[in-house]
Design an enzyme around this catalytic site. Structure first.
Site, PDB file in Angstrom:
ATOM      1  N   ARG A  23       0.719  -1.423  -0.512  1.00 64.83           N
ATOM      2  CA  ARG A  23      -0.070  -0.091   0.163  1.00 64.83           C
ATOM      3  C   ARG A  23       0.636   1.070  -0.016  1.00 64.83           C
ATOM      4  O   ARG A  23       0.359   2.264  -0.524  1.00 64.83           O
ATOM      5  CB  ARG A  23      -1.264   0.003   0.904  1.00 64.83           C
ATOM      6  CG  ARG A  23      -2.334  -1.322   1.593  1.00 64.83           C
ATOM      7  CD  ARG A  23      -2.205  -1.213   2.558  1.00 64.83           C
ATOM      8  NE  ARG A  23      -1.347  -1.627   3.462  1.00 64.83           N
ATOM      9  CZ  ARG A  23      -1.698  -1.867   5.072  1.00 64.83           C
ATOM     10  NH1 ARG A  23      -3.234  -1.251   5.671  1.00 64.83           N
ATOM     11  NH2 ARG A  23      -0.544  -1.638   5.529  1.00 64.83           N
ATOM     12  N   GLN A  46       2.732  26.921  17.906  1.00 65.13           N
ATOM     13  CA  GLN A  46       2.010  26.669  16.483  1.00 65.13           C
ATOM     14  C   GLN A  46       3.006  26.170  15.403  1.00 65.13           C
ATOM     15  O   GLN A  46       3.830  25.333  15.697  1.00 65.13           O
ATOM     16  CB  GLN A  46       2.541  28.479  16.451  1.00 65.13           C
ATOM     17  CG  GLN A  46       1.856  29.015  15.505  1.00 65.13           C
ATOM     18  CD  GLN A  46       2.662  30.966  15.660  1.00 65.13           C
ATOM     19  OE1 GLN A  46       2.881  31.561  16.817  1.00 65.13           O
ATOM     20  NE2 GLN A  46       3.733  30.944  14.346  1.00 65.13           N
ATOM     21  N   ASN A  48       3.494  26.487  11.048  1.00 65.21           N
ATOM     22  CA  ASN A  48       2.800  27.359  10.463  1.00 65.21           C
ATOM     23  C   ASN A  48       3.858  27.067   8.476  1.00 65.21           C
ATOM     24  O   ASN A  48       4.466  26.017   8.407  1.00 65.21           O
ATOM     25  CB  ASN A  48       4.380  28.157  10.302  1.00 65.21           C
ATOM     26  CG  ASN A  48       4.589  28.868  11.336  1.00 65.21           C
ATOM     27  OD1 ASN A  48       3.515  29.573  11.874  1.00 65.21           O
ATOM     28  ND2 ASN A  48       5.349  29.690  12.271  1.00 65.21           N
ATOM     29  N   ARG A  59      14.532  32.216   1.923  1.00 64.46           N
ATOM     30  CA  ARG A  59      13.922  33.657   3.228  1.00 64.46           C
ATOM     31  C   ARG A  59      14.847  32.625   3.884  1.00 64.46           C
ATOM     32  O   ARG A  59      15.258  32.231   4.575  1.00 64.46           O
ATOM     33  CB  ARG A  59      12.652  32.780   3.583  1.00 64.46           C
ATOM     34  CG  ARG A  59      11.247  32.812   2.544  1.00 64.46           C
ATOM     35  CD  ARG A  59      10.457  31.936   3.039  1.00 64.46           C
ATOM     36  NE  ARG A  59       9.326  32.078   1.755  1.00 64.46           N
ATOM     37  CZ  ARG A  59       8.282  32.784   2.168  1.00 64.46           C
ATOM     38  NH1 ARG A  59       7.817  34.047   3.113  1.00 64.46           N
ATOM     39  NH2 ARG A  59       6.952  33.228   0.829  1.00 64.46           N
ATOM     40  N   HIS A  62      16.359  33.488   9.683  1.00 64.89           N
ATOM     41  CA  HIS A  62      15.549  34.967  10.936  1.00 64.89           C
ATOM     42  C   HIS A  62      15.813  33.629  12.187  1.00 64.89           C
ATOM     43  O   HIS A  62      16.694  32.744  12.104  1.00 64.89           O
ATOM     44  CB  HIS A  62      14.391  33.644  10.618  1.00 64.89           C
ATOM     45  CG  HIS A  62      13.602  34.641   9.284  1.00 64.89           C
ATOM     46  ND1 HIS A  62      12.840  33.916   8.449  1.00 64.89           N
ATOM     47  CD2 HIS A  62      14.437  35.483   8.686  1.00 64.89           C
ATOM     48  CE1 HIS A  62      12.805  34.975   7.057  1.00 64.89           C
ATOM     49  NE2 HIS A  62      13.083  36.300   7.013  1.00 64.89           N
ATOM     50  N   LYS A  72      12.175  25.236  15.423  1.00 63.83           N
ATOM     51  CA  LYS A  72      11.348  24.574  15.457  1.00 63.83           C
ATOM     52  C   LYS A  72      12.094  23.372  14.426  1.00 63.83           C
ATOM     53  O   LYS A  72      13.101  22.457  14.335  1.00 63.83           O
ATOM     54  CB  LYS A  72      12.188  25.484  13.799  1.00 63.83           C
ATOM     55  CG  LYS A  72      11.351  27.239  14.339  1.00 63.83           C
ATOM     56  CD  LYS A  72      12.241  28.087  12.903  1.00 63.83           C
ATOM     57  CE  LYS A  72      11.794  29.448  13.034  1.00 63.83           C
ATOM     58  NZ  LYS A  72      12.621  30.329  11.890  1.00 63.83           N
ATOM     59  N   HIS A 119      18.275  30.867  11.004  1.00 65.01           N
ATOM     60  CA  HIS A 119      17.296  29.279  10.146  1.00 65.01           C
ATOM     61  C   HIS A 119      17.259  30.805   9.083  1.00 65.01           C
ATOM     62  O   HIS A 119      16.064  31.235   9.123  1.00 65.01           O
ATOM     63  CB  HIS A 119      15.806  28.898  10.806  1.00 65.01           C
ATOM     64  CG  HIS A 119      15.220  27.714  10.438  1.00 65.01           C
ATOM     65  ND1 HIS A 119      14.085  28.752   9.113  1.00 65.01           N
ATOM     66  CD2 HIS A 119      15.411  26.841   9.486  1.00 65.01           C
ATOM     67  CE1 HIS A 119      13.205  27.795   8.178  1.00 65.01           C
ATOM     68  NE2 HIS A 119      14.409  26.363   8.968  1.00 65.01           N
ATOM     69  N   TYR A 132       6.321  23.878   9.637  1.00 63.71           N
ATOM     70  CA  TYR A 132       7.321  23.736  10.891  1.00 63.71           C
ATOM     71  C   TYR A 132       6.625  24.254  11.632  1.00 63.71           C
ATOM     72  O   TYR A 132       5.364  25.042  11.251  1.00 63.71           O
ATOM     73  CB  TYR A 132       8.190  25.098  10.339  1.00 63.71           C
ATOM     74  CG  TYR A 132       8.535  26.177   9.587  1.00 63.71           C
ATOM     75  CD1 TYR A 132       8.203  27.583  11.111  1.00 63.71           C
ATOM     76  CD2 TYR A 132       8.344  26.004   8.325  1.00 63.71           C
ATOM     77  CE1 TYR A 132       8.147  28.659  10.328  1.00 63.71           C
ATOM     78  CE2 TYR A 132       8.381  28.083   8.251  1.00 63.71           C
ATOM     79  CZ  TYR A 132       8.149  28.655   9.069  1.00 63.71           C
ATOM     80  OH  TYR A 132       8.366  30.012   8.140  1.00 63.71           O
ATOM     81  N   LYS A 167      12.896  43.141   3.392  1.00 63.85           N
ATOM     82  CA  LYS A 167      13.441  42.620   4.519  1.00 63.85           C
ATOM     83  C   LYS A 167      14.148  41.943   4.389  1.00 63.85           C
ATOM     84  O   LYS A 167      15.491  42.433   5.460  1.00 63.85           O
ATOM     85  CB  LYS A 167      12.080  42.589   5.074  1.00 63.85           C
ATOM     86  CG  LYS A 167      12.755  42.240   6.916  1.00 63.85           C
ATOM     87  CD  LYS A 167      10.988  41.932   7.284  1.00 63.85           C
ATOM     88  CE  LYS A 167      10.986  41.738   8.443  1.00 63.85           C
ATOM     89  NZ  LYS A 167      10.083  40.719   9.528  1.00 63.85           N
ATOM     90  N   ASP A 168      14.173  40.805   4.049  1.00 61.76           N
ATOM     91  CA  ASP A 168      15.723  39.866   4.657  1.00 61.76           C
ATOM     92  C   ASP A 168      16.490  40.196   3.513  1.00 61.76           C
ATOM     93  O   ASP A 168      17.980  40.064   3.844  1.00 61.76           O
ATOM     94  CB  ASP A 168      15.153  39.076   3.612  1.00 61.76           C
ATOM     95  CG  ASP A 168      14.264  37.324   4.428  1.00 61.76           C
ATOM     96  OD1 ASP A 168      14.407  38.599   5.764  1.00 61.76           O
ATOM     97  OD2 ASP A 168      14.263  37.024   4.218  1.00 61.76           O
TER      98      ASP A 168
END
Length: 174
Positions: A23, A46, A48, A59, A62, A72, A119, A132, A167-168
């Site tokens: 399967r 949380q 995301n 990205r 951060h 994370k 990260h 994540y 921003k990055d």
């Protein structure tokens, strides 16, 4: 699950242990007991998701500062990405060192990112999605970013980034 510690203490590559038959396969991608056996943070508050239509989307890098440092658990749910972490824990033997791991939807591989790490990731295919789980709620006042191309880390990205947010791009050098 199969836990493989990276050269950065406390950061793990986690593979799904597959129970296969005609399967397909079944496996766990999260088990509180197994995470606790490795001393990993299990306080997920949380989850995301990030959708990236274009290959070469970057990205990062951060992190959240104390008292809102977060752990994370990152997985690619569609496409492929190169996930990077940098150890920013002062006093760590691997301070300012980085690890990069290719995560793909097909591999089901995950990266566990402890507190104190920056990260980021670079998409390797169009229409790549990342999922994540994090151990802290997002706190804009605790948010920090570092340049993805900072010579202090000398990260070797597998392809040249094509799309980076303003921003990055404006994050400071270390």
């Amino acid at each position: 699950m199969i836990f493989t510690e990276t050269k950065l203490k406390g950061a793990y590559i986690i593979d799904v242990k597959r129970l296969e038959d005609e399967r397909g396969f079944f496996g766990r991608s999260y088990c509180e007991r197994e995470f606790e056996e490795y001393g990993l943070n299990v306080n997920v508050v949380q989850a995301n998701v990030s959708h990236n239509p274009q290959k070469g989307t970057l990205r990062g890098m951060h992190l959240q500062l104390a008292p809102n440092e977060e752990t994370k658990l990152v997985r690619c749910t569609r496409g492929a990405l190169f996930d990077v972490i940098v150890d920013l824990r002062e006093g760590s033997e691997t301070y300012k060192q980085w690890v990069g791991v290719e995560l793909t939807a097909d591999s089901f591989r995950m990266l566990y990112v402890p507190e104190g790490f920056a990260h980021g990731y670079l998409t390797l295919e169009d229409n790549t999605d990342a999922f994540y789980q994090v151990t802290q709620f997002y706190s804009p006042g605790s948010e920090k970013g570092l340049r993805w191309d900072d010579p202090a880390f000398n990260i070797e990205w597998p392809i040249e980034p094509q799309l980076i947010s303003e921003k990055d791009k404006s994050h400071p050098f270390f």
